[in-house]
Design a protein around this motif. Structure first.
Motif, PDB file in Angstrom:
ATOM      1  N   ARG A 187      60.523 -26.247 -22.107  1.00 20.39           N
ATOM      2  CA  ARG A 187      59.644 -25.715 -21.063  1.00 20.39           C
ATOM      3  C   ARG A 187      59.978 -26.358 -19.717  1.00 20.39           C
ATOM      4  O   ARG A 187      59.934 -27.580 -19.571  1.00 20.39           O
ATOM      5  CB  ARG A 187      58.173 -25.952 -21.401  1.00 20.39           C
ATOM      6  CG  ARG A 187      57.211 -25.373 -20.346  1.00 20.39           C
ATOM      7  CD  ARG A 187      55.767 -25.712 -20.665  1.00 20.39           C
ATOM      8  NE  ARG A 187      55.293 -24.990 -21.817  1.00 20.39           N
ATOM      9  CZ  ARG A 187      54.675 -23.811 -21.767  1.00 20.39           C
ATOM     10  NH1 ARG A 187      54.484 -23.213 -20.604  1.00 20.39           N
ATOM     11  NH2 ARG A 187      54.252 -23.222 -22.874  1.00 20.39           N
ATOM     12  N   ILE A 196      59.944 -20.886 -20.638  1.00 17.36           N
ATOM     13  CA  ILE A 196      58.810 -21.254 -21.483  1.00 17.36           C
ATOM     14  C   ILE A 196      59.295 -21.834 -22.802  1.00 17.36           C
ATOM     15  O   ILE A 196      59.029 -22.986 -23.136  1.00 17.36           O
ATOM     16  CB  ILE A 196      57.889 -20.042 -21.735  1.00 17.36           C
ATOM     17  CG1 ILE A 196      57.297 -19.556 -20.410  1.00 17.36           C
ATOM     18  CG2 ILE A 196      56.769 -20.410 -22.714  1.00 17.36           C
ATOM     19  CD1 ILE A 196      56.497 -18.283 -20.524  1.00 17.36           C
ATOM     20  N   GLU A 221      54.264 -17.179 -24.264  1.00 12.67           N
ATOM     21  CA  GLU A 221      53.257 -18.216 -24.020  1.00 12.67           C
ATOM     22  C   GLU A 221      52.174 -18.196 -25.087  1.00 12.67           C
ATOM     23  O   GLU A 221      51.777 -19.251 -25.616  1.00 12.67           O
ATOM     24  CB  GLU A 221      52.630 -18.008 -22.638  1.00 12.67           C
ATOM     25  CG  GLU A 221      51.663 -19.105 -22.215  1.00 12.67           C
ATOM     26  CD  GLU A 221      52.347 -20.414 -21.910  1.00 12.67           C
ATOM     27  OE1 GLU A 221      52.056 -21.398 -22.632  1.00 12.67           O
ATOM     28  OE2 GLU A 221      53.155 -20.472 -20.981  1.00 12.67           O
TER      29      GLU A 221
END
Length: 343
Positions: free
Chosen positions: A242, A263, A309
């Motif tokens: 991330r 992410i 996410e």
């Protein structure tokens, strides 16, 4: 000081090379700075989703690889799979993909110079890379997950989430499925990508720091298929995965690919997002609307960022993580919809 080029692209990975191709076809004077010799390898799952295959096709590139027909989740005795509805993906060695992109950029007349850029200086008319002699109207930072350009400009955002890392190795065994298999364990996932008649790639994503062999033993069914003597490549690692940045545009510096923020590799969309971002970036430079790049990047990547996410957050919740595969197994239509939304 006048600019020598329209675009100076820092980084010659897939994101930088795709940006160079789009730029060359838009008539922009472009140069790429990349100190590593092609082809460049890195820790990567090496599975191209159908969207990435289509984006490469739109660039006129034919990438040979092993067809991938869908995604399969595996956890103990549980199995759930979803086929791609709009064409196959491809299992492709990272080095092969890089070679094809690099050749296309060379054939387009874009120079790839063996130069390292870490610091940039910009003014009202352009950007200079000190020590290289390069100056351009716009600089594209395509310099990866831990972008030196992003860091030099103070754009990194501190991340408090549990860090995750990726490890990758290849095994000379016949693929047993045309699906990318995602095996789930307590602290990580193992991705199995078919790459050739006698080759599979194993990518481990984990929040725990341990050697590859130790991590692999946490997937007993998978480890049994992969005797140590069949390993044919060294272990490559990457992470923490991330990475956040405050903006995709900072003055005359534009970020693309992993340098634009990342992410997780959980949904395997890195190459697709890099290709999509490259097209949006060049389109806005060509139209003279660089201020719209952030909006276009957000719009183009929103679905993938939101789904990734949500999955990562569920993965990191002790009460939810063990239920991901069972829930997908009970709701196969929802699982198929999510897979194809990403594909």
């Amino acid at each position: 000081m006048n600019a020598d080029h329209d675009l100076l692209i820092v980084g010659g990975g897939p994101a930088g090379l795709a940006t160079a191709l789009h730029a060359a076809r838009a008539g922009l004077d472009t140069v790429v700075a990349e100190p590593r010799q092609a082809p460049v390898d890195k820790a990567c799952g090496e599975g191209l989703m159908p969207g990435a295959v289509r984006a490469l096709g739109a660039l006129g590139l034919e990438v040979p690889g092993r067809p991938i027909t869908g995604i399969r989740y595996v956890q103990d005795t549980r199995r759930v799979q979803a086929a791609f509805r709009h064409g196959p993906g491809l299992g492709v060695r990272r080095t092969h993909l890089h070679s094809i992109l690099h050749q296309a950029v060379s054939e387009a007349g874009v120079p790839v110079l063996p130069l390292r850029v870490g610091e940039v200086r910009q003014d009202a008319t352009g950007v200079t890379a000190p020590g290289t002699g390069l100056r351009a109207r716009w600089l594209v930072a395509a310099d990866g997950l831990h972008s030196p350009v992003r860091r030099s400009l103070g754009l990194e955002v501190r991340n408090r989430a549990v860090p995750r890392y990726g490890l990758r190795r290849h095994y000379a065994v016949p693929p047993w499925s045309a699906y990318v298999e995602v095996h789930w364990a307590a602290h990580g996932e193992a991705y199995v990508t078919p790459l050739g008649p006698e080759l599979v790639g194993i990518a481990l994503l984990t929040s725990q720091r341990a050697p590859f062999a130790t991590q692999l033993q946490r997937f007993p069914e998978l480890a049994a298929r992969l005797p140590a003597e069949t390993a044919v490549s060294p272990v490559r690692g990457a992470g923490p995965l991330r990475q956040q940045t405050r903006t995709r545009r900072h003055g005359r510096v534009l970020f693309v690919g992993d340098a634009a923020g990342y992410i997780d590799a959980l949904t395997g969309e890195g190459i697709y997002l890099a290709l999509t971002g490259a097209q949006a970036l060049v389109g806005n430079v060509r139209r003279g609307t660089p201020g719209r790049y952030e909006t276009d990047w957000n719009r183009a990547t929103r679905r993938h960022r939101v789904l990734t996410e949500l999955l990562v957050r569920a993965r990191q919740e002790p009460a939810l993580a063990p239920r991901i595969v069972p829930t997908a197994e009970r709701m196969p239509r929802l699982f198929a919809a999510a897979v194809n939304a990403l594909a």
